[in-house]
Design an enzyme around this catalytic site. Structure first.
Site, PDB file in Angstrom:
ATOM      1  N   GLU A   1       0.885  -1.159   0.000  1.00 10.18           N
ATOM      2  CA  GLU A   1       0.000   0.000   0.000  1.00 10.18           C
ATOM      3  C   GLU A   1       0.922   1.208   0.000  1.00 10.18           C
ATOM      4  O   GLU A   1       1.633   1.459   0.966  1.00 10.18           O
ATOM      5  CB  GLU A   1      -0.899  -0.043   1.232  1.00 10.18           C
ATOM      6  CG  GLU A   1      -2.151   0.811   1.117  1.00 10.18           C
ATOM      7  CD  GLU A   1      -1.858   2.279   1.298  1.00 10.18           C
ATOM      8  OE1 GLU A   1      -2.003   3.035   0.301  1.00 10.18           O
ATOM      9  OE2 GLU A   1      -1.465   2.685   2.389  1.00 10.18           O
TER      10      GLU A   1
ATOM     11  N   CYS B   1      -1.910   8.200   3.873  1.00 11.86           N
ATOM     12  CA  CYS B   1      -2.005   7.867   2.453  1.00 11.86           C
ATOM     13  C   CYS B   1      -3.330   8.294   1.850  1.00 11.86           C
ATOM     14  O   CYS B   1      -3.426   8.537   0.651  1.00 11.86           O
ATOM     15  CB  CYS B   1      -1.770   6.375   2.236  1.00 11.86           C
ATOM     16  SG  CYS B   1      -2.900   5.325   3.180  1.00 11.86           S
TER      17      CYS B   1
END
Length: 316
Positions: A73, A107
């Protein structure tokens, strides 16, 4: 042996069949040192990585050579699309939450606001006011709405992008500097920053900053908004603010992102559903939800013949 280095990496060691063989623990050391040791260790059967796209690609390539499971990720440049029929108060509040909460160091943070021309000025005014009212300070203080950058290097990166934005012609409506008043001068606090008149080709509209910096881009239609939203390397999360359900489903169908929010901020996720993105953002199976079960286990297929008779034929 690994524990002698400084820094912290949280790991869980899995055996060859995905069985947990070590407790969830903290391994101390620099990421490039400890991470390399963990990826290459024969007792580690799978790697779940969260971090930069550059490092994620290296880890994915290494685990592929070692035939180990890997999920990464990585980076994001998440957009909020604000259409002409949007609830502007809601859109501005959601954008501010996503852009400045956690000092933009997540993120899923909102990096871009892609706003219809008919509501552009009104939106910029509202989000600028919210950014200006954001109270930075000690994260343990309930009155603080935003904390510091994680370290000096990250603060310098954010400040460098603020300077780049000015050089490229963006208009700073609030922020654009380091906060130094009073006790803030003893910390690593970038100001919540709104950049207006940003164009899609500017670096601040394309590169991950990982700080409280919002680039606002003007568009004339949903088609143009989608074109701008998709015109980056990343594809983690996104959001659209509109009252038109037809625009919602057109956006869902065409936006290049792994997670989509409707009339809510880009940040946030729930453990029962998959988490992750596409393009330069993610590779491997998604985190959380049923995907997590698939990643952390290996399937075994069992054939049990209870008849006691020999099987005939050679097709199964």
């Amino acid at each position: 042996e690994l524990t002698r280095w400084s820094g912290v990496v949280v790991v869980e060691i899995l055996g060859a069949a995905g069985v947990r063989t070590g407790v969830l623990s903290r391994v101390y050391g620099l990421g490039e040192v400890v991470g390399d040791a963990l990826v290459n260790h024969p007792d580690v059967a799978g790697v779940s990585f969260t971090g930069s796209t550059e490092i994620g690609k290296l880890i994915y390539a290494r685990t592929a050579a070692l035939k180990k499971k890997c999920q990464c990720e990585m980076g994001g440049k998440n957009p909020v699309v604000v259409m002409d029929d949007a609830d502007l108060e809601m859109a501005a509040a959601g954008t501010a939450m996503g852009a400045f909460g956690s000092t933009g160091q997540r993120c899923t943070a909102t990096s871009r606001a892609i706003v219809h021309a008919s509501v552009y000025d009104a939106f910029v005014e509202r989000v600028t006011a919210l950014a200006g009212a954001m109270q930075a300070g000690d994260g343990m203080d309930p009155s603080s709405g935003m904390g510091p950058s994680v370290d000096e290097a990250q603060l310098n990166t954010v400040l460098r992008y603020m300077a780049i934005a000015k050089e490229e012609g963006a208009r700073v409506t609030v922020g654009g500097e380091r906060l130094t008043a009073g006790a803030l001068g003893e910390g690593l606090f970038p100001a919540p920053t709104v950049l207006a008149d940003v164009t899609r080709d500017m670096r601040v509209a394309r590169e991950e900053i990982f700080g409280p910096v919002l680039s606002v881009i003007k568009v004339g239609s949903l088609e143009e908004a989608l074109d701008v939203a998709n015109d980056v390397a990343y594809g983690l999360t996104c959001s659209i603010y509109t009252r038109d359900v037809n625009q919602v489903f057109r956006f869902i169908d065409r936006v290049e992102a792994g997670m989509i929010h409707i009339n809510s901020p880009t940040v946030g996720g729930e453990a029962q559903v998959p988490f992750g993105g596409i393009k330069e953002t993610g590779v491997g199976e998604r985190e959380m939800g049923p995907n997590a079960v698939d990643f952390y286990t290996e399937q075994k297929v069992i054939y049990l013949d209870y008849t006691g008779a020999a099987r005939g034929g050679n097709l199964y």
